[in-house]
Design a protein around this motif. Structure first.
Motif, PDB file in Angstrom:
ATOM      1  N   VAL A 158      -3.270   3.283 -28.282  1.00 11.16           N
ATOM      2  CA  VAL A 158      -3.410   3.791 -26.915  1.00 11.16           C
ATOM      3  C   VAL A 158      -3.638   5.310 -26.981  1.00 11.16           C
ATOM      4  O   VAL A 158      -3.013   6.003 -27.785  1.00 11.16           O
ATOM      5  CB  VAL A 158      -2.160   3.440 -26.067  1.00 11.16           C
ATOM      6  CG1 VAL A 158      -0.894   4.030 -26.653  1.00 11.16           C
ATOM      7  CG2 VAL A 158      -2.342   3.880 -24.626  1.00 11.16           C
ATOM      8  N   CYS A 159      -4.569   5.821 -26.174  1.00 13.73           N
ATOM      9  CA  CYS A 159      -4.902   7.245 -26.243  1.00 13.73           C
ATOM     10  C   CYS A 159      -4.019   8.055 -25.281  1.00 13.73           C
ATOM     11  O   CYS A 159      -3.291   7.497 -24.457  1.00 13.73           O
ATOM     12  CB  CYS A 159      -6.378   7.471 -25.951  1.00 13.73           C
ATOM     13  SG  CYS A 159      -6.808   7.452 -24.193  1.00 13.73           S
ATOM     14  N   GLY A 160      -4.121   9.367 -25.396  1.00 20.72           N
ATOM     15  CA  GLY A 160      -3.299  10.271 -24.597  1.00 20.72           C
ATOM     16  C   GLY A 160      -3.620  10.252 -23.120  1.00 20.72           C
ATOM     17  O   GLY A 160      -2.836  10.754 -22.302  1.00 20.72           O
ATOM     18  N   SER A 161      -4.765   9.681 -22.726  1.00 21.09           N
ATOM     19  CA  SER A 161      -5.108   9.571 -21.304  1.00 21.09           C
ATOM     20  C   SER A 161      -4.636   8.250 -20.705  1.00 21.09           C
ATOM     21  O   SER A 161      -4.659   8.081 -19.490  1.00 21.09           O
ATOM     22  CB  SER A 161      -6.626   9.676 -21.113  1.00 21.09           C
ATOM     23  OG  SER A 161      -7.089  10.897 -21.620  1.00 21.09           O
ATOM     24  N   CYS A 162      -4.245   7.297 -21.557  1.00 21.18           N
ATOM     25  CA  CYS A 162      -3.870   5.953 -21.077  1.00 21.18           C
ATOM     26  C   CYS A 162      -2.375   5.655 -21.195  1.00 21.18           C
ATOM     27  O   CYS A 162      -1.894   4.710 -20.584  1.00 21.18           O
ATOM     28  CB  CYS A 162      -4.624   4.886 -21.860  1.00 21.18           C
ATOM     29  SG  CYS A 162      -6.373   4.785 -21.454  1.00 21.18           S
ATOM     30  N   TYR A 163      -1.664   6.439 -22.010  1.00 27.47           N
ATOM     31  CA  TYR A 163      -0.259   6.108 -22.269  1.00 27.47           C
ATOM     32  C   TYR A 163       0.643   6.831 -21.271  1.00 27.47           C
ATOM     33  O   TYR A 163       1.282   7.827 -21.590  1.00 27.47           O
ATOM     34  CB  TYR A 163       0.106   6.447 -23.706  1.00 27.47           C
ATOM     35  CG  TYR A 163       1.480   5.949 -24.135  1.00 27.47           C
ATOM     36  CD1 TYR A 163       2.147   4.954 -23.429  1.00 27.47           C
ATOM     37  CD2 TYR A 163       2.100   6.473 -25.262  1.00 27.47           C
ATOM     38  CE1 TYR A 163       3.392   4.506 -23.823  1.00 27.47           C
ATOM     39  CE2 TYR A 163       3.350   6.024 -25.673  1.00 27.47           C
ATOM     40  CZ  TYR A 163       3.988   5.042 -24.940  1.00 27.47           C
ATOM     41  OH  TYR A 163       5.225   4.606 -25.340  1.00 27.47           O
ATOM     42  N   THR A 184      -2.325  11.654 -17.946  1.00 26.02           N
ATOM     43  CA  THR A 184      -3.337  10.629 -17.709  1.00 26.02           C
ATOM     44  C   THR A 184      -4.486  11.238 -16.909  1.00 26.02           C
ATOM     45  O   THR A 184      -4.399  12.380 -16.438  1.00 26.02           O
ATOM     46  CB  THR A 184      -2.761   9.466 -16.894  1.00 26.02           C
ATOM     47  OG1 THR A 184      -2.389   9.973 -15.608  1.00 26.02           O
ATOM     48  CG2 THR A 184      -1.551   8.845 -17.575  1.00 26.02           C
ATOM     49  N   ARG A 185      -5.557  10.462 -16.721  1.00 24.06           N
ATOM     50  CA  ARG A 185      -6.688  10.959 -15.929  1.00 24.06           C
ATOM     51  C   ARG A 185      -6.278  11.213 -14.489  1.00 24.06           C
ATOM     52  O   ARG A 185      -6.912  11.969 -13.776  1.00 24.06           O
ATOM     53  CB  ARG A 185      -7.850   9.967 -16.003  1.00 24.06           C
ATOM     54  CG  ARG A 185      -8.443   9.883 -17.401  1.00 24.06           C
ATOM     55  CD  ARG A 185      -9.627   8.925 -17.501  1.00 24.06           C
ATOM     56  NE  ARG A 185     -10.024   8.796 -18.894  1.00 24.06           N
ATOM     57  CZ  ARG A 185      -9.499   7.911 -19.751  1.00 24.06           C
ATOM     58  NH1 ARG A 185      -8.575   7.062 -19.336  1.00 24.06           N
ATOM     59  NH2 ARG A 185      -9.907   7.871 -21.006  1.00 24.06           N
ATOM     60  N   GLN A 186      -5.191  10.561 -14.056  1.00 22.22           N
ATOM     61  CA  GLN A 186      -4.678  10.786 -12.692  1.00 22.22           C
ATOM     62  C   GLN A 186      -3.716  11.971 -12.652  1.00 22.22           C
ATOM     63  O   GLN A 186      -3.197  12.315 -11.587  1.00 22.22           O
ATOM     64  CB  GLN A 186      -3.952   9.535 -12.178  1.00 22.22           C
ATOM     65  CG  GLN A 186      -4.850   8.324 -11.964  1.00 22.22           C
ATOM     66  CD  GLN A 186      -5.239   7.642 -13.277  1.00 22.22           C
ATOM     67  OE1 GLN A 186      -4.442   7.545 -14.199  1.00 22.22           O
ATOM     68  NE2 GLN A 186      -6.496   7.196 -13.361  1.00 22.22           N
ATOM     69  N   CYS A 217     -11.671   4.068 -30.002  1.00 18.22           N
ATOM     70  CA  CYS A 217     -10.413   3.792 -30.704  1.00 18.22           C
ATOM     71  C   CYS A 217      -9.205   3.680 -29.774  1.00 18.22           C
ATOM     72  O   CYS A 217      -8.077   3.639 -30.251  1.00 18.22           O
ATOM     73  CB  CYS A 217     -10.158   4.872 -31.752  1.00 18.22           C
ATOM     74  SG  CYS A 217     -11.056   4.551 -33.290  1.00 18.22           S
ATOM     75  N   CYS A 218      -9.433   3.628 -28.441  1.00 22.56           N
ATOM     76  CA  CYS A 218      -8.294   3.414 -27.543  1.00 22.56           C
ATOM     77  C   CYS A 218      -8.152   1.911 -27.308  1.00 22.56           C
ATOM     78  O   CYS A 218      -9.064   1.255 -26.799  1.00 22.56           O
ATOM     79  CB  CYS A 218      -8.488   4.141 -26.221  1.00 22.56           C
ATOM     80  SG  CYS A 218      -7.177   3.736 -25.048  1.00 22.56           S
ATOM     81  N   THR A 219      -6.979   1.371 -27.672  1.00 21.66           N
ATOM     82  CA  THR A 219      -6.753  -0.070 -27.563  1.00 21.66           C
ATOM     83  C   THR A 219      -6.783  -0.544 -26.110  1.00 21.66           C
ATOM     84  O   THR A 219      -7.179  -1.676 -25.835  1.00 21.66           O
ATOM     85  CB  THR A 219      -5.406  -0.446 -28.210  1.00 21.66           C
ATOM     86  OG1 THR A 219      -4.421   0.499 -27.789  1.00 21.66           O
ATOM     87  CG2 THR A 219      -5.499  -0.436 -29.713  1.00 21.66           C
ATOM     88  N   VAL A 220      -6.377   0.322 -25.187  1.00 17.83           N
ATOM     89  CA  VAL A 220      -6.363  -0.064 -23.768  1.00 17.83           C
ATOM     90  C   VAL A 220      -7.797  -0.142 -23.228  1.00 17.83           C
ATOM     91  O   VAL A 220      -8.132  -1.028 -22.442  1.00 17.83           O
ATOM     92  CB  VAL A 220      -5.527   0.936 -22.945  1.00 17.83           C
ATOM     93  CG1 VAL A 220      -5.620   0.637 -21.452  1.00 17.83           C
ATOM     94  CG2 VAL A 220      -4.076   0.912 -23.407  1.00 17.83           C
ATOM     95  N   GLU A 221      -8.658   0.779 -23.681  1.00 19.17           N
ATOM     96  CA  GLU A 221     -10.011   0.886 -23.120  1.00 19.17           C
ATOM     97  C   GLU A 221     -11.039   0.014 -23.832  1.00 19.17           C
ATOM     98  O   GLU A 221     -12.085  -0.297 -23.259  1.00 19.17           O
ATOM     99  CB  GLU A 221     -10.466   2.348 -23.168  1.00 19.17           C
ATOM    100  CG  GLU A 221      -9.610   3.257 -22.297  1.00 19.17           C
ATOM    101  CD  GLU A 221      -9.966   4.712 -22.474  1.00 19.17           C
ATOM    102  OE1 GLU A 221     -11.001   5.141 -21.930  1.00 19.17           O
ATOM    103  OE2 GLU A 221      -9.228   5.430 -23.167  1.00 19.17           O
ATOM    104  N   ASN A 222     -10.777  -0.347 -25.089  1.00 12.97           N
ATOM    105  CA  ASN A 222     -11.745  -1.130 -25.858  1.00 12.97           C
ATOM    106  C   ASN A 222     -11.320  -2.600 -25.897  1.00 12.97           C
ATOM    107  O   ASN A 222     -10.380  -2.962 -26.604  1.00 12.97           O
ATOM    108  CB  ASN A 222     -11.859  -0.556 -27.281  1.00 12.97           C
ATOM    109  CG  ASN A 222     -12.934  -1.247 -28.102  1.00 12.97           C
ATOM    110  OD1 ASN A 222     -13.430  -2.316 -27.711  1.00 12.97           O
ATOM    111  ND2 ASN A 222     -13.300  -0.652 -29.221  1.00 12.97           N
TER     112      ASN A 222
HETATM  113 ZN   LIG Z   1      -7.320   5.318 -23.473  1.00 15.04          ZN
END
Ligand SMILES: [Zn+2]
Length: 244
Positions: A158-163, A184-186, A217-222
């Protein structure tokens, strides 16, 4: 970039006969503890071992519990040791670490032909592991076995924008590791575990190699990777290191 049905997210011969890979959903779920039939998982493991070119049953897994324990494994040591890091001092044991959002790390010393030990290691570094120093512990264990010139590969997580995490959790982590704090992006509090692991490896003296040519490489996004956050219980991908 690997095809959509490939077993591997990334796969490379990183030195003479030394291979590092991270699996994708094409390899199927490789964990026995997420509710799949054990025979299905064992079948997935056998197919993976075949794709790796190693004998069935050769791949060494850990009993991962977010501990700071590192197991040293050899041909006669117990299977699935209770640990979150595993070291093969001569690099002869094929090693696996299972993740779905946590950070999988592979480490290798220089080959014997170049004056190294050929030692290899895998590490399971989630939020708890980043905090309890499992990465540094694995590096210390490798060095105790003579490793000097360590290279590391950080697999998908999980990347720093999704965790997204609660604010107090981010602050607690940031007190000991400021670089782990993220948004996060929010704009809500988050943790950047891959960045934290990268820094821990660099500070421990390991050279971190990028996964050139891999997909996102982000598990949430891929969707080609398993993510506990996106789909709890769906499965686990593996970080792998082995000799052929
Ligand atoms: Zn991500």
């Amino acid at each position: 970039m690997p095809g959509p049905t490939s077993a591997f997210h990334w796969h490379e011969e990183v030195g003479a006969g030394l291979r590092v890979a991270f699996t994708a959903v094409g390899a199927g779920n490789l964990a026995l503890h997420v509710g799949d039939e054990p025979d299905v998982v064992r079948g997935n493991r056998r197919r993976l071992e075949s794709a790796m070119g190693i004998p069935g049953g050769a791949l060494r897994f850990m009993g991962q519990t977010h501990s700071d324990r590192v197991a040293v494994v050899g041909p006669t040591t117990q299977d699935a040791p209770d640990a979150d890091g595993m070291v093969s001092p001569d690099g002869n044991e094929p090693l696996a670490v299972l993740v779905a959002d946590c950070v999988p790390v592979v480490l290798a010393d220089a080959p014997i032909a170049d004056g190294g030990t050929g030692a290899t290691a895998v590490v399971h570094a989630g939020r708890v592991g980043v905090g309890n120093g499992i990465v540094e512990h694995a590096v210390r264990t490798l060095r105790r076995h003579g490793a000097r010139e360590l290279t590391a590969w950080i697999g998908p997580s999980v990347c720093g924008s999704c965790y997204e995490v609660p604010d107090d959790m981010m602050r607690t982590m940031a007190r000991v590791l400021p670089e782990a704090a993220s948004r996060t992006r929010q704009g809500t509090p988050a943790l950047d575990l891959p960045r934290a692991v990268h820094l821990q490896l660099a500070r421990a003296g390991a050279r971190v190699e990028p996964l050139r040519g891999s997909g996102p490489c982000c598990t949430v996004e891929n969707p080609r990777l398993y993510s506990h956050r996106r789909e709890p219980g769906a499965g686990r991908i593996a970080g792998l290191v082995w000799r052929t």
